[in-house]
Design a protein around this motif. Structure first.
Motif, PDB file in Angstrom:
ATOM      1  N   UNK A  21       0.828  -1.207   0.000  1.00 26.71           N
ATOM      2  CA  UNK A  21       0.000   0.000   0.000  1.00 26.71           C
ATOM      3  C   UNK A  21       0.860   1.255   0.000  1.00 26.71           C
ATOM      4  N   UNK A  22       1.986   1.231   0.696  1.00 23.89           N
ATOM      5  CA  UNK A  22       2.901   2.376   0.708  1.00 23.89           C
ATOM      6  C   UNK A  22       3.406   2.653  -0.700  1.00 23.89           C
ATOM      7  N   UNK A  23       3.868   1.617  -1.379  1.00 25.60           N
ATOM      8  CA  UNK A  23       4.405   1.774  -2.732  1.00 25.60           C
ATOM      9  C   UNK A  23       3.337   2.309  -3.689  1.00 25.60           C
ATOM     10  N   UNK A  24       2.117   1.799  -3.559  1.00 25.40           N
ATOM     11  CA  UNK A  24       1.040   2.205  -4.463  1.00 25.40           C
ATOM     12  C   UNK A  24       0.522   3.612  -4.161  1.00 25.40           C
ATOM     13  N   UNK A  25       0.602   4.048  -2.903  1.00 28.51           N
ATOM     14  CA  UNK A  25       0.022   5.334  -2.501  1.00 28.51           C
ATOM     15  C   UNK A  25       0.977   6.506  -2.642  1.00 28.51           C
ATOM     16  N   UNK A  26       2.253   6.228  -2.695  1.00 26.46           N
ATOM     17  CA  UNK A  26       3.251   7.294  -2.681  1.00 26.46           C
ATOM     18  C   UNK A  26       3.192   8.152  -3.944  1.00 26.46           C
ATOM     19  N   UNK A  27       3.315   9.461  -3.737  1.00 25.66           N
ATOM     20  CA  UNK A  27       3.380  10.400  -4.862  1.00 25.66           C
ATOM     21  C   UNK A  27       4.628  11.255  -4.701  1.00 25.66           C
ATOM     22  N   UNK A  28       5.401  11.328  -5.758  1.00 21.91           N
ATOM     23  CA  UNK A  28       6.641  12.095  -5.723  1.00 21.91           C
ATOM     24  C   UNK A  28       6.346  13.556  -5.364  1.00 21.91           C
ATOM     25  N   UNK A  29       7.192  14.155  -4.561  1.00 23.46           N
ATOM     26  CA  UNK A  29       7.087  15.547  -4.125  1.00 23.46           C
ATOM     27  C   UNK A  29       5.892  15.811  -3.215  1.00 23.46           C
ATOM     28  N   UNK A  30       5.276  14.721  -2.687  1.00 24.57           N
ATOM     29  CA  UNK A  30       4.207  14.872  -1.683  1.00 24.57           C
ATOM     30  C   UNK A  30       4.731  14.347  -0.346  1.00 24.57           C
ATOM     31  N   UNK A  31       4.364  15.022   0.738  1.00 23.03           N
ATOM     32  CA  UNK A  31       4.745  14.531   2.057  1.00 23.03           C
ATOM     33  C   UNK A  31       3.962  13.270   2.392  1.00 23.03           C
TER      34      UNK A  31
END
Length: 434
Positions: A21-31
Motif C-alpha cells: 500500500x505504501x508503494x502504491x500510494x506514494x506520490x513524488x514531491x508529496x509529504x
C-alpha cells in the motif's frame, strides 16, 4: 532495480500488505506519513520510496534519513546498500569516528543515514552540503521526539531548503506533527490498528519475592530452553547482575545497553541474529528500531512504568505475523495498570536442566568490503579447509574492514587453527573468536 530483483536480493518472496500500500500510494514531491507497528517492515517500505527518488549518479547528497539510534541507522544502511545499487550510502552516528565519517564525505554520498546530533555536528562543521537534499526521512519519529531531539531535527531541516518530499514513520499515533518538520497535506497510511499487524502474543506471569527473583528468572530461562529470548531490564546494573548469574551457570548470552562501546553493542546484536547466542539481556535501548528477527520469547525482569514501553518491548517478538511468548516477573505485591489479574501464572517443574549451548559460534576475520572481500569469498575460503562442509557455515556479515561468520561451535577452534595465516583474495588474514 526492479522490485522482483530487490526482493530476491533481500531474500523476501513478496511485499506485505502495508509495504504494498505504501508503494502504491506514494506520490513524488508529496509529504508522506506511515504509521505502523514495530517489526512490520517500515524500513523496506520507505527504502523502496527512496530509490524511486534518486537521480542518476551525481556528486551531491540527495536523501537524508534521520533516526533516533545508532543501531537503527546501521540496520537501514544494510538494506540500502543492497538495493540502492550504484549510489553511495554513508552512515553517521555518535560513538563512531568523526574522522572516518568526514573522509567519507569527500566523495559526496547520495544517501546519508544518521542520528540527529551527529548529522547536526557535520552540518555545523561544513563536512557535507545539505543544500541539494530533496528527500527527507524521519524514521521512528516518535522515538526521536521521546529522546528529546527536537532542536537538532529543527536545525537540520532549516539547513536543507530544497526538500520536496518528507517521509515520516512512527510506531505510535501522533496527535500533532511538530511544525518544524514542515510537513503539509501529507498522504497518511495507518496500519496501527490493522488486525494482521497485531502481534499474536501469549502473556504469562511469574510471581517471586525479591530475594527469589533471580532464581525464578533462571528457572524460566531453563524452561524456555534453546529458543531465542530477550530479557528486558530498566537499569544497566540489573543487566550486568543477570549476566553474572548466567556466566556462573555457563549459559551463553550477550548484554546490550548504552554503557557499552558501540562495537560491543553491534557485536552482541550480530551474534544474536546469527544464532551464536540465544539469550540477550538488555535495557529499553533494544525495545525499538532494531533488526532482531525470530525472537521467541520476551522476559520482563523489570517492567516499564508506561504501557507504551511494554508494548514496544513486546514488539520484538511475534514479528511479521509470527507468534511469541511474553513473561512478566512480579513481586507478590507488585501491580501495574496494564497487567491484568487474569494473566495466567507460569508453572515450573521441580527439576530442570540448563539449556544447551547455541549451535554456532562467531569468528572474526580481519578483512572486509574495503579489501574487496564479500560473503562468497569467505564461504570459498572456509570450504577450502579440510573437513569443513557447507552446513558448518552459518550467517556471514561483512563490514568495511572486518567480517563475522557463524560456524558450528564444535568446529570453531579447528577452523581458527587451520585458517589463520591463510589467504583471502590474495591477502593473509587473522581469524579468531569474538
Amino acid at each position: 532495480m526492479q522490485l522482483e530483483a530487490i526482493l530476491n536480493k533481500l531474500g523476501i518472496s513478496s511485499l506485505n500488505e502495508m509495504q504494498q500500500q505504501v508503494v502504491e500510494s506514494y506520490q513524488k514531491d508529496k509529504d508522506f506519513i506511515l504509521l505502523s507497528p514495530t517489526g512490520s517492515g517500515k524500513t523496506l517500505a520507505f527504502s523502496l520510496l527512496i530509490i524511486q527518488q534518486l537521480k542518476e549518479i551525481v556528486r551531491e547528497v540527495q536523501v537524508l534519513i534521520i533516526v533516533p539510534t545508532r543501531e537503527l541507522a546501521l540496520q537501514i544502511e544494510q538494506v540500502l546498500r543492497k538495493i540502492a545499487i550504484g549510489h553511495k550510502v554513508t552512515c553517521v552516528y555518535g560513538g563512531h569516528s568523526t574522522r572516518v565519517e568526514k573522509n567519507a564525505f569527500k566523495d559526496a554520498p547520495a544517501i546519508i543515514i544518521g542520528t540527529p546530533g551527529r548529522v547536526k555536528q557535520h552540518i555545523e562543521e561544513g563536512n557535507f552540503d545539505p543544500s541539494n537534499i530533496h528527500t527527507l526521512v524521519l524514521d521512528e519519529f516518535d522515538k526521536s521526539l521521546e529522546l528529546g531531539f527536537h532542536h537538532q531535527m529543527d536545525f537540520i531541516i532549516r539547513h536543507a531548503p530544497k526538500i520536496k518530499s518528507r517521509i515520516l514513520t512512527s510506531a505510535t499515533t501522533m496527535d500533532t506533527i511538530p511544525s518544524f518538520t514542515q510537513i503539509q497535506e501529507p498522504i497518511i497510511i495507518d496500519f496501527l490498528n490493522d488486525a494482521q499487524n497485531i502481534p499474536r502474543i501469549t502473556i504469562k506471569k511469574v510471581v517471586a519475592p525479591v530475594q527469589k527473583k533471580l532464581e525464578a528468572l533462571l528457572k524460566l530461562i531453563c524452561k524456555i530452553g534453546t529458543k531465542k529470548i530477550i530479557i528486558f531490564c530498566n537499569h544497566r546494573e540489573a543487566v550486568d547482575h543477570i549476566s553474572e548469574l548466567l556466566d556462573n551457570r555457563h549459559i551463553i548470552h550477550d548484554i546490550f545497553h548504552g554503557g557499552l562501546e558501540q562495537q560491543d553493542r553491534e557485536l552482541a546484536l550480530l551474534k544474536f541474529r546469527n544464532h551464536s547466542n540465544n539469550v540477550l539481556i538488555t535495557t529499553d535501548l533494544a525495545a525499538r528500531g532494531l533488526d532482531i528477527p525470530e525472537v521467541d520469547a520476551i522476559i520482563h525482569y523489570q517492567l516499564p512504568h508506561q504501557e507504551d514501553g511494554f508494548i514496544h518491548r513486546n514488539g520484538r517478538t511475534a514479528r511479521m505475523q509470527a507468534k511469541g511468548d511474553v513473561y512478566v516477573i512480579l513481586k507478590p505485591d507488585e501491580t501495574y495498570p496494564y497487567i491484568t489479574d487474569e494473566i495466567a501464572e507460569e508453572e515450573f517443574p521441580e527439576y530442570y536442566e540448563l539449556p544447551e549451548s547455541s549451535p554456532f559460534a562467531t569468528l572474526y576475520i580481519n578483512a572486509g568490503r574495503k579489501d574487496k572481500v564479500n560473503k562468497i569469498d569467505i564461504v570459498g575460503f572456509l570450504l577450502n579447509l579440510e573437513g569443513i562442509e557447507k552446513d558448518d557455515i552459518g550467517i556471514i556479515e561483512v563490514k568495511d574492514k572486518s567480517a563475522y561468520v557463524a560456524v558450528r561451535r564444535k568446529l570453531a577452534s579447528i577452523i581458527i587453527n587451520k585458517a589463520n595465516g591463510q589467504k583471502v583474495k590474495g591477502r593473509k588474514v587473522k581469524v579468531g573468536r569474538t
